[in-house]
Design an enzyme around this catalytic site. Structure first.
Site, PDB file in Angstrom:
ATOM      1  N   GLY A  87      -6.554  -1.146  -5.543  1.00 23.15           N
ATOM      2  CA  GLY A  87      -6.817  -0.171  -6.600  1.00 23.15           C
ATOM      3  C   GLY A  87      -8.272   0.224  -6.720  1.00 23.15           C
ATOM      4  O   GLY A  87      -8.624   1.099  -7.524  1.00 23.15           O
ATOM      5  N   LEU A  88      -9.140  -0.378  -5.911  1.00 20.39           N
ATOM      6  CA  LEU A  88     -10.580  -0.101  -5.999  1.00 20.39           C
ATOM      7  C   LEU A  88     -10.912   1.328  -5.598  1.00 20.39           C
ATOM      8  O   LEU A  88     -11.945   1.872  -6.020  1.00 20.39           O
ATOM      9  CB  LEU A  88     -11.356  -1.088  -5.120  1.00 20.39           C
ATOM     10  CG  LEU A  88     -11.247  -2.563  -5.523  1.00 20.39           C
ATOM     11  CD1 LEU A  88     -11.917  -3.449  -4.479  1.00 20.39           C
ATOM     12  CD2 LEU A  88     -11.869  -2.791  -6.893  1.00 20.39           C
ATOM     13  N   LEU A  89     -10.051   1.933  -4.795  1.00 20.67           N
ATOM     14  CA  LEU A  89     -10.267   3.328  -4.385  1.00 20.67           C
ATOM     15  C   LEU A  89      -9.504   4.297  -5.281  1.00 20.67           C
ATOM     16  O   LEU A  89      -9.484   5.494  -5.029  1.00 20.67           O
ATOM     17  CB  LEU A  89      -9.836   3.515  -2.928  1.00 20.67           C
ATOM     18  CG  LEU A  89     -10.629   2.714  -1.889  1.00 20.67           C
ATOM     19  CD1 LEU A  89     -10.003   2.855  -0.517  1.00 20.67           C
ATOM     20  CD2 LEU A  89     -12.088   3.160  -1.867  1.00 20.67           C
TER      21      LEU A  89
ATOM     22  N   ALA B 102      -6.867  -0.493  -1.440  1.00 20.24           N
ATOM     23  CA  ALA B 102      -7.799  -1.627  -1.533  1.00 20.24           C
ATOM     24  C   ALA B 102      -7.760  -2.255  -2.929  1.00 20.24           C
ATOM     25  O   ALA B 102      -8.768  -2.318  -3.634  1.00 20.24           O
ATOM     26  CB  ALA B 102      -9.217  -1.191  -1.169  1.00 20.24           C
TER      27      ALA B 102
ATOM     28  N   TYR C   4       9.079 -12.925  -1.270  1.00 23.36           N
ATOM     29  CA  TYR C   4       8.761 -12.377  -2.579  1.00 23.36           C
ATOM     30  C   TYR C   4       9.739 -12.877  -3.639  1.00 23.36           C
ATOM     31  O   TYR C   4      10.951 -12.683  -3.518  1.00 23.36           O
ATOM     32  CB  TYR C   4       8.791 -10.843  -2.562  1.00 23.36           C
ATOM     33  CG  TYR C   4       7.888 -10.197  -1.529  1.00 23.36           C
ATOM     34  CD1 TYR C   4       6.759 -10.845  -1.033  1.00 23.36           C
ATOM     35  CD2 TYR C   4       8.172  -8.927  -1.040  1.00 23.36           C
ATOM     36  CE1 TYR C   4       5.944 -10.237  -0.096  1.00 23.36           C
ATOM     37  CE2 TYR C   4       7.355  -8.311  -0.107  1.00 23.36           C
ATOM     38  CZ  TYR C   4       6.240  -8.986   0.377  1.00 23.36           C
ATOM     39  OH  TYR C   4       5.435  -8.388   1.309  1.00 23.36           O
TER      40      TYR C   4
ATOM     41  N   LYS D 160      -9.908   1.589 -10.287  1.00 24.07           N
ATOM     42  CA  LYS D 160     -10.147   0.278 -10.879  1.00 24.07           C
ATOM     43  C   LYS D 160     -11.638  -0.069 -10.793  1.00 24.07           C
ATOM     44  O   LYS D 160     -12.333   0.388  -9.883  1.00 24.07           O
ATOM     45  CB  LYS D 160      -9.313  -0.789 -10.168  1.00 24.07           C
ATOM     46  CG  LYS D 160      -7.846  -0.751 -10.565  1.00 24.07           C
ATOM     47  CD  LYS D 160      -7.121  -2.003 -10.108  1.00 24.07           C
ATOM     48  CE  LYS D 160      -5.685  -2.025 -10.613  1.00 24.07           C
ATOM     49  NZ  LYS D 160      -4.962  -3.251 -10.204  1.00 24.07           N
TER      50      LYS D 160
ATOM     51  N   GLY E 185      -2.167  -1.824   1.757  1.00 26.58           N
ATOM     52  CA  GLY E 185      -3.508  -1.962   1.187  1.00 26.58           C
ATOM     53  C   GLY E 185      -4.321  -0.688   1.232  1.00 26.58           C
ATOM     54  O   GLY E 185      -5.554  -0.744   1.222  1.00 26.58           O
TER      55      GLY E 185
END
Length: 299
Positions: free
Chosen positions: A203-205, A201, A51, A208, A198
């Site tokens: 931010g989909l959950l 996911a 990173y 987003k 994750g």
């Protein structure tokens, strides 16, 4: 905050932990956020030499200088930056691991790493050589425990069979239930800790806008997000917390490692940590939205 033993190790880690990958370049701001997390009960901080070309380890080291005994530090190895900085190459060799650990120790400002993880892995790697490196570092006291970060069932099985690893970090969420097929149960039976990344996911959950994810269509992702939101509405209204609690309800999971960069993300993490466990009916409602997928490669 609840704490769990990481596999058979003597590490007791917060069930919601801090993924440092998203931290920015401002060491002072990072220190403040990391200290806030520690004050909230998070004691496990995960980084990697990959990173920001090592700067992420450096910022974590600066933040916790002088308070090493209060935190559990995890980092990763295996991706070697090219001399010209153009990218990195996979290098799980014993020689490289023994070299790379010295740089990580220096950047983290510590004499030892609590959990040293192989940052990937393939079935064609010199696995026994990699294990030799980790075992030697443990004997030398430079690391306390080791693990791997991998989603590949065939690689995970080999390390379970050949080594005394303490943990596996893998991707797991309501939208990525592939580990349920065989990996999670294998690790649970063997007493190996599981660090889940994750969980939201991307931010989909957690609010987003929906988009295709893995093998799931936009419509399927939207359905999953709506199901999470419906459960959240009956609790604290925090969809991120519900998504994390879904991951933590699986008996194999030790901790959800959440990427945290902002105060709001830290707040979501602490809300998830303090939220009540999901009820059986809530878990069933979430899982009924989409069938669990399976790994198509590296089986």
């Amino acid at each position: 905050m609840k704490y769990k033993s990481l596999g058979k190790s003597d590490l007791s880690i917060s069930e919601v932990s801090f993924g440092c990958m998203s931290l920015g370049d401002d060491h002072a701001a990072n220190k403040e956020l990391l200290h806030q997390a520690l004050d909230q009960g998070i004691n496990f901080f995960d980084t990697a030499d990959l990173y920001q070309q090592g700067q992420n380890e450096e910022t974590v080291g600066k933040a916790f200088s002088g308070m090493r005994d209060k935190v559990i530090l995890a980092t990763k190895v295996g991706n070697q930056w090219r001399a010209d900085g153009s990218g990195w190459d996979w290098n799980p060799s014993k020689a490289y691991i023994l070299l790379a650990v010295e740089a990580s120790l220096k950047r983290l400002q510590t004499d030892y790493i609590d959990l040293y993880q192989l940052h990937g892995g393939t079935i064609d790697d010199p696995i026994d050589e990699t294990i030799e490196a980790f075992e030697l570092l443990r004997q030398q006291g430079k690391i306390r425990h080791y693990g791997i970060s991998s989603i590949r069932p065939n690689v995970i099985r080999e390390y379970v069979r050949r080594s005394s690893l303490s943990s596996v970090m893998l991707q797991y969420s309501l939208l990525d239930r592939r580990p349920e097929e065989e990996v999670l149960e294998l690790l649970r039976q063997q007493g190996i800790g599981v660090l889940a990344r994750g969980s939201l996911a991307q931010g989909l959950l957690a609010g987003k806008p929906a988009k295709p994810y893995l093998t799931h269509t936009l419509e399927e992702v939207q359905k999953a997000a709506e199901a999470v939101q419906a459960v959240a509405a009956g609790q604290n209204g925090n969809a991120a917390a519900i998504a994390v609690r879904y991951v933590l309800q699986h008996p194999a999971i030790t901790s959800a490692v959440l990427g945290i960069r902002t105060a709001q993300q830290l707040e979501d993490a602490t809300v998830a940590a303090s939220a009540a466990p999901l009820k059986a009916g809530e878990v069933q409602a979430l899982e009924a939205v989409l069938p669990a997928s399976k790994y198509e490669q590296h089986r």
